[in-house]
Scaffold this active site. Sequence first.
Site, PDB file in Angstrom:
ATOM      1  CB  ALA A 137      17.017   4.457   0.390  1.00 42.18           C
ATOM      2  CB  CYS A 174      11.735   0.963   8.868  1.00 39.86           C
ATOM      3  SG  CYS A 174      12.463   2.609   8.580  1.00 39.86           S
ATOM      4  CB  ALA A 178      20.832  13.327   1.666  1.00 43.54           C
TER       5      ALA A 178
HETATM    6  N1  PLP Z   1      17.584   0.964   3.225  1.00 45.21           N
HETATM    7  C1  PLP Z   1      18.456   1.078   4.335  1.00 45.21           C
HETATM    8  C2  PLP Z   1      19.588   0.039   4.581  1.00 45.21           C
HETATM    9  C3  PLP Z   1      18.099   1.896   5.321  1.00 45.21           C
HETATM   10  O1  PLP Z   1      18.952   1.891   6.494  1.00 45.21           O
HETATM   11  C4  PLP Z   1      17.203   2.940   5.116  1.00 45.21           C
HETATM   12  C5  PLP Z   1      16.854   3.782   6.365  1.00 45.21           C
HETATM   13  O2  PLP Z   1      16.708   3.349   7.522  1.00 45.21           O
HETATM   14  C6  PLP Z   1      16.268   2.960   4.105  1.00 45.21           C
HETATM   15  C7  PLP Z   1      16.695   1.694   3.131  1.00 45.21           C
HETATM   16  C8  PLP Z   1      15.338   3.677   3.834  1.00 45.21           C
HETATM   17  O3  PLP Z   1      15.848   4.965   3.737  1.00 45.21           O
HETATM   18  P1  PLP Z   1      14.579   6.294   3.753  1.00 45.21           P
HETATM   19  O4  PLP Z   1      13.935   6.102   4.991  1.00 45.21           O
HETATM   20  O5  PLP Z   1      15.430   7.418   3.934  1.00 45.21           O
HETATM   21  O6  PLP Z   1      13.864   6.143   2.308  1.00 45.21           O
END
Ligand code: PLP
Length: 367
Positions: free
Chosen positions: A72, A328, A205
């Site tokens: 994402a 994060c 995923a």
């Molecule tokens: N957006 C949302 C709402 C999320 O919960 C996350 C992951 O915690 C992300 C974006 C980022 O996903 P990724 O770290 O797999 O790129």
Amino acid sequence: MNPIYLDNNATTMLDPSVKEVMEPFFSSHFGNANSPHLFGTDTHEALDIASNQIYNALNLDDEDTFVVTSGATESINTVHKSILFDFLQQENKKKNKIITTSFEHSASDKSLQFLKSFGIEIIEVPIKDDNIDLDIFKEIFNPDETLLISMIYAQNETGVIVPLHEIANIAQQYKVPIHSDATQCVGKMGLDLQEIPLDYISLSAHKFHGPKGVGGLYIKKNAPLTPLFHGGNQMGGFRAGTLNTAGIVGLGKAIQIATETKEQNIQHIKSLKQKFEEELLAMGAHIYGATQDRLCNTTFMSLPSVDHDYIVWHLNKNQIAAATGSACTSQILSKTKLQRQGVRFSLSKYSSENDIDQTLECLKKLL
Ligand code: PLP
């Protein structure tokens, strides 16, 4: 006692049947999908199956594009930077605003903040009762000045579902592009892209029992997109780089399972969450977003007079994994935008009644 995992909004366990379909692509079927010889062409059938699984799960039109990315974060950044590239080419820079929420995941928040230095104004719709204030959105939305609407669909900390249908309909009416970070949605709520007029969505995923490091960017037919990565002609030219065959196969299988078993999983998870929340309320807990439409698996709560960090520490000491919020953003929970202080429990299809009972027992010891 076996460790209990209640942090499924951070990541989920790989479904064993997803692992099984991925395995040949780490060994016997290691070829580069773009190679014309048999080692390359040996991967094509599985890639076609994965593509069908993705298109069926999201109910995509044949003319829509689904770009497999590293997750994402990459998908969100690709959309935002594509809007930036267009903005930089505009002569009068009349359209210079992006409308978002004030509770985006950092993948979206930080990506949007970066655009400010190029002259793009980022407007955050304020929060009312733990959701966005739709009336304020309608007041501030000016289609002549808006480059993009970019909003999270289901909030990762509270599980609150944004009223995106209404916003997407308004965006469509005024032909303003709309992107949604739908990372927390797959398998936990409906996500039918014929039903909601979104131009772009981003997902990962590993949030629905698929592999880490692979995700997707949906691009509605005719929606413009300038790629972030240039190079080979993979992904229809939208994302260069050797295909992550195992990842794509895993994403396809995971999204298929998540969608086909969605109703039964939601029912199972919802009944656990209901019991959990009833007992939490009896303990005097505050549950964020309690009056809102929320994801079936997410409870973000605080206990009176018990520090949220202490709760997570105490749970962890008792082999129970929960979180103080997004993995994060946990470093910046004190930032004014994220003043909610609490503990997030996020369940999955693998959660059990015993997990809930043990967690409640453990929490009661804190009172
Ligand atoms: N957006 C949302 C709402 C999320 O919960 C996350 C992951 O915690 C992300 C974006 C980022 O996903 P990724 O770290 O797999 O790129």
